[in-house]
Design a protein around this motif. Structure first.
Motif, PDB file in Angstrom:
ATOM      1  N   GLU A  11       0.827  -1.222   0.000  1.00  0.00           N
ATOM      2  CA  GLU A  11       0.000   0.000   0.000  1.00  0.00           C
ATOM      3  C   GLU A  11       0.857   1.267   0.000  1.00  0.00           C
ATOM      4  O   GLU A  11       0.445   2.294  -0.527  1.00  0.00           O
ATOM      5  CB  GLU A  11      -0.995   0.009   1.168  1.00  0.00           C
ATOM      6  CG  GLU A  11      -2.270  -0.788   0.916  1.00  0.00           C
ATOM      7  CD  GLU A  11      -2.982  -0.445  -0.406  1.00  0.00           C
ATOM      8  OE1 GLU A  11      -3.237   0.744  -0.676  1.00  0.00           O
ATOM      9  OE2 GLU A  11      -3.267  -1.373  -1.182  1.00  0.00           O
TER      10      GLU A  11
ATOM     11  N   GLY B  69       1.608   1.812  -3.471  1.00  0.00           N
ATOM     12  CA  GLY B  69       0.358   2.303  -4.074  1.00  0.00           C
ATOM     13  C   GLY B  69       0.149   3.775  -3.798  1.00  0.00           C
ATOM     14  O   GLY B  69      -0.246   4.525  -4.690  1.00  0.00           O
TER      15      GLY B  69
ATOM     16  N   ALA C  45       2.510   5.897  -5.853  1.00  0.00           N
ATOM     17  CA  ALA C  45       1.947   5.947  -7.208  1.00  0.00           C
ATOM     18  C   ALA C  45       0.768   6.912  -7.258  1.00  0.00           C
ATOM     19  O   ALA C  45       0.652   7.744  -8.163  1.00  0.00           O
ATOM     20  CB  ALA C  45       1.504   4.553  -7.646  1.00  0.00           C
ATOM     21  N   ALA C  46      -0.115   6.801  -6.269  1.00  0.00           N
ATOM     22  CA  ALA C  46      -1.312   7.631  -6.203  1.00  0.00           C
ATOM     23  C   ALA C  46      -0.953   9.114  -6.167  1.00  0.00           C
ATOM     24  O   ALA C  46      -1.522   9.925  -6.900  1.00  0.00           O
ATOM     25  CB  ALA C  46      -2.138   7.257  -4.974  1.00  0.00           C
TER      26      ALA C  46
ATOM     27  N   ILE D 248     -11.358   6.312 -15.579  1.00  0.00           N
ATOM     28  CA  ILE D 248     -11.052   6.575 -14.167  1.00  0.00           C
ATOM     29  C   ILE D 248     -12.241   6.179 -13.280  1.00  0.00           C
ATOM     30  O   ILE D 248     -12.061   5.617 -12.200  1.00  0.00           O
ATOM     31  CB  ILE D 248     -10.655   8.059 -13.951  1.00  0.00           C
ATOM     32  CG1 ILE D 248      -9.323   8.372 -14.655  1.00  0.00           C
ATOM     33  CG2 ILE D 248     -10.553   8.396 -12.462  1.00  0.00           C
ATOM     34  CD1 ILE D 248      -8.118   7.634 -14.123  1.00  0.00           C
TER      35      ILE D 248
ATOM     36  N   TRP E 224     -11.866   2.515 -12.891  1.00  0.00           N
ATOM     37  CA  TRP E 224     -10.787   2.191 -11.933  1.00  0.00           C
ATOM     38  C   TRP E 224     -11.227   2.448 -10.484  1.00  0.00           C
ATOM     39  O   TRP E 224     -10.841   1.726  -9.571  1.00  0.00           O
ATOM     40  CB  TRP E 224      -9.520   3.018 -12.200  1.00  0.00           C
ATOM     41  CG  TRP E 224      -8.625   2.510 -13.280  1.00  0.00           C
ATOM     42  CD1 TRP E 224      -8.166   3.219 -14.348  1.00  0.00           C
ATOM     43  CD2 TRP E 224      -8.045   1.193 -13.407  1.00  0.00           C
ATOM     44  NE1 TRP E 224      -7.360   2.434 -15.123  1.00  0.00           N
ATOM     45  CE2 TRP E 224      -7.257   1.194 -14.579  1.00  0.00           C
ATOM     46  CE3 TRP E 224      -8.114   0.025 -12.651  1.00  0.00           C
ATOM     47  CZ2 TRP E 224      -6.554   0.070 -15.015  1.00  0.00           C
ATOM     48  CZ3 TRP E 224      -7.416  -1.099 -13.079  1.00  0.00           C
ATOM     49  CH2 TRP E 224      -6.653  -1.071 -14.248  1.00  0.00           C
TER      50      TRP E 224
ATOM     51  N   THR F 275     -14.263   2.197  -9.317  1.00  0.00           N
ATOM     52  CA  THR F 275     -15.125   1.058  -8.983  1.00  0.00           C
ATOM     53  C   THR F 275     -14.272  -0.171  -8.644  1.00  0.00           C
ATOM     54  O   THR F 275     -14.500  -0.856  -7.641  1.00  0.00           O
ATOM     55  CB  THR F 275     -16.043   0.726 -10.190  1.00  0.00           C
ATOM     56  OG1 THR F 275     -16.677   1.919 -10.626  1.00  0.00           O
ATOM     57  CG2 THR F 275     -17.090  -0.311  -9.829  1.00  0.00           C
ATOM     58  N   TYR F 276     -13.271  -0.427  -9.494  1.00  0.00           N
ATOM     59  CA  TYR F 276     -12.350  -1.552  -9.276  1.00  0.00           C
ATOM     60  C   TYR F 276     -11.639  -1.412  -7.925  1.00  0.00           C
ATOM     61  O   TYR F 276     -11.536  -2.385  -7.175  1.00  0.00           O
ATOM     62  CB  TYR F 276     -11.340  -1.579 -10.424  1.00  0.00           C
ATOM     63  CG  TYR F 276     -10.322  -2.699 -10.387  1.00  0.00           C
ATOM     64  CD1 TYR F 276     -10.620  -3.965 -10.884  1.00  0.00           C
ATOM     65  CD2 TYR F 276      -9.031  -2.489  -9.904  1.00  0.00           C
ATOM     66  CE1 TYR F 276      -9.679  -4.981 -10.887  1.00  0.00           C
ATOM     67  CE2 TYR F 276      -8.078  -3.504  -9.900  1.00  0.00           C
ATOM     68  CZ  TYR F 276      -8.408  -4.742 -10.393  1.00  0.00           C
ATOM     69  OH  TYR F 276      -7.470  -5.755 -10.387  1.00  0.00           O
TER      70      TYR F 276
ATOM     71  N   LEU G 163     -14.000  -2.382  -5.185  1.00  0.00           N
ATOM     72  CA  LEU G 163     -14.246  -3.826  -5.157  1.00  0.00           C
ATOM     73  C   LEU G 163     -13.026  -4.593  -4.637  1.00  0.00           C
ATOM     74  O   LEU G 163     -13.166  -5.617  -3.973  1.00  0.00           O
ATOM     75  CB  LEU G 163     -14.640  -4.320  -6.559  1.00  0.00           C
ATOM     76  CG  LEU G 163     -15.989  -3.791  -7.078  1.00  0.00           C
ATOM     77  CD1 LEU G 163     -16.164  -4.105  -8.560  1.00  0.00           C
ATOM     78  CD2 LEU G 163     -17.140  -4.386  -6.268  1.00  0.00           C
ATOM     79  N   LYS G 164     -11.818  -4.091  -4.963  1.00  0.00           N
ATOM     80  CA  LYS G 164     -10.585  -4.735  -4.490  1.00  0.00           C
ATOM     81  C   LYS G 164     -10.201  -4.245  -3.094  1.00  0.00           C
ATOM     82  O   LYS G 164      -9.173  -4.663  -2.558  1.00  0.00           O
ATOM     83  CB  LYS G 164      -9.429  -4.446  -5.448  1.00  0.00           C
ATOM     84  CG  LYS G 164      -9.556  -5.048  -6.829  1.00  0.00           C
ATOM     85  CD  LYS G 164      -9.314  -6.551  -6.839  1.00  0.00           C
ATOM     86  CE  LYS G 164      -7.897  -6.890  -7.272  1.00  0.00           C
ATOM     87  NZ  LYS G 164      -7.743  -8.367  -7.454  1.00  0.00           N
TER      88      LYS G 164
ATOM     89  N   SER H 292      -8.883  -1.445  -2.220  1.00  0.00           N
ATOM     90  CA  SER H 292      -7.535  -0.887  -2.299  1.00  0.00           C
ATOM     91  C   SER H 292      -7.562   0.593  -1.940  1.00  0.00           C
ATOM     92  O   SER H 292      -8.018   1.423  -2.718  1.00  0.00           O
ATOM     93  CB  SER H 292      -7.001  -1.068  -3.726  1.00  0.00           C
ATOM     94  OG  SER H 292      -5.956  -0.139  -3.967  1.00  0.00           O
TER      95      SER H 292
ATOM     96  N   SER I 268      -5.253   2.875  -1.756  1.00  0.00           N
ATOM     97  CA  SER I 268      -4.490   3.778  -2.624  1.00  0.00           C
ATOM     98  C   SER I 268      -5.214   4.030  -3.944  1.00  0.00           C
ATOM     99  O   SER I 268      -5.191   5.143  -4.469  1.00  0.00           O
ATOM    100  CB  SER I 268      -3.068   3.260  -2.865  1.00  0.00           C
ATOM    101  OG  SER I 268      -3.087   1.917  -3.269  1.00  0.00           O
ATOM    102  N   MET I 269      -5.881   3.006  -4.490  1.00  0.00           N
ATOM    103  CA  MET I 269      -6.617   3.199  -5.742  1.00  0.00           C
ATOM    104  C   MET I 269      -7.853   4.075  -5.542  1.00  0.00           C
ATOM    105  O   MET I 269      -8.183   4.900  -6.395  1.00  0.00           O
ATOM    106  CB  MET I 269      -7.044   1.856  -6.349  1.00  0.00           C
ATOM    107  CG  MET I 269      -5.874   1.066  -6.871  1.00  0.00           C
ATOM    108  SD  MET I 269      -6.450  -0.273  -7.953  1.00  0.00           S
ATOM    109  CE  MET I 269      -6.901   0.652  -9.419  1.00  0.00           C
TER     110      MET I 269
ATOM    111  N   ALA J 106      -6.492   7.715  -5.124  1.00  0.00           N
ATOM    112  CA  ALA J 106      -5.986   8.281  -6.386  1.00  0.00           C
ATOM    113  C   ALA J 106      -7.126   8.596  -7.350  1.00  0.00           C
ATOM    114  O   ALA J 106      -7.197   9.688  -7.915  1.00  0.00           O
ATOM    115  CB  ALA J 106      -5.016   7.304  -7.052  1.00  0.00           C
TER     116      ALA J 106
END
Lengths: 86, 86
Positions: free
Chosen positions: B5, B8, B11-12, B47, B50, B52-53, B56-57, B59, B61-62, B65
């Protein structure tokens, strides 16, 4: 492939494809005046970090998307440096 | 927070921050000539996928971001439409 990865791949295709018109337009027109070099640099390094994250999370859609985007963003950076008027 | 993370979030921060100079530059100069509208549209929808993903994951950081980037990409799209010469 589960439904989460399906959403991931939809996202991957969209954000990856998003860069292609920009790369094409920039290559064709050599007009880089409204592209920001700080943006392109930060973005390129950020995508490398997301690619690493994708590998560590074993996320096929993230690995797929970021492998392609790392090339697109490198090209935009290259054009910006090459075509900026001295 | 585990080290995955942390990567992540690095990256974010990079890919999120990458959009800020572009948004600022576009807002300040009103120069949208070398921005591609198809790119901005695909990117915005991508985006959202992403984001939504990321939910669901589960995450962090996702989610972080993509929540911010969805706003930045919306603004760029808005400027492109608003400032394009008729």
């Amino acid at each position: 492939m589960d439904y989460i990865e399906t959403i991931g791949f939809v996202a991957a295709i969209l954000t990856t494809a998003a860069f292609l018109p920009q790369v094409y337009k920039t290559w064709k027109t050599k007009d880089v005046s409204s592209l920001s070099l700080p943006m392109l640099l930060l973005f390129f390094v950020g995508i490398l970090a997301w690619l690493t994250y994708g590998f560590l999370k074993k996320s096929p859609s993230m690995i797929f998307a970021n492998s392609i985007t790392v090339v697109s963003s490198f090209l935009l950076m290259f054009f910006k440096i090459k075509y900026t008027k001295k």
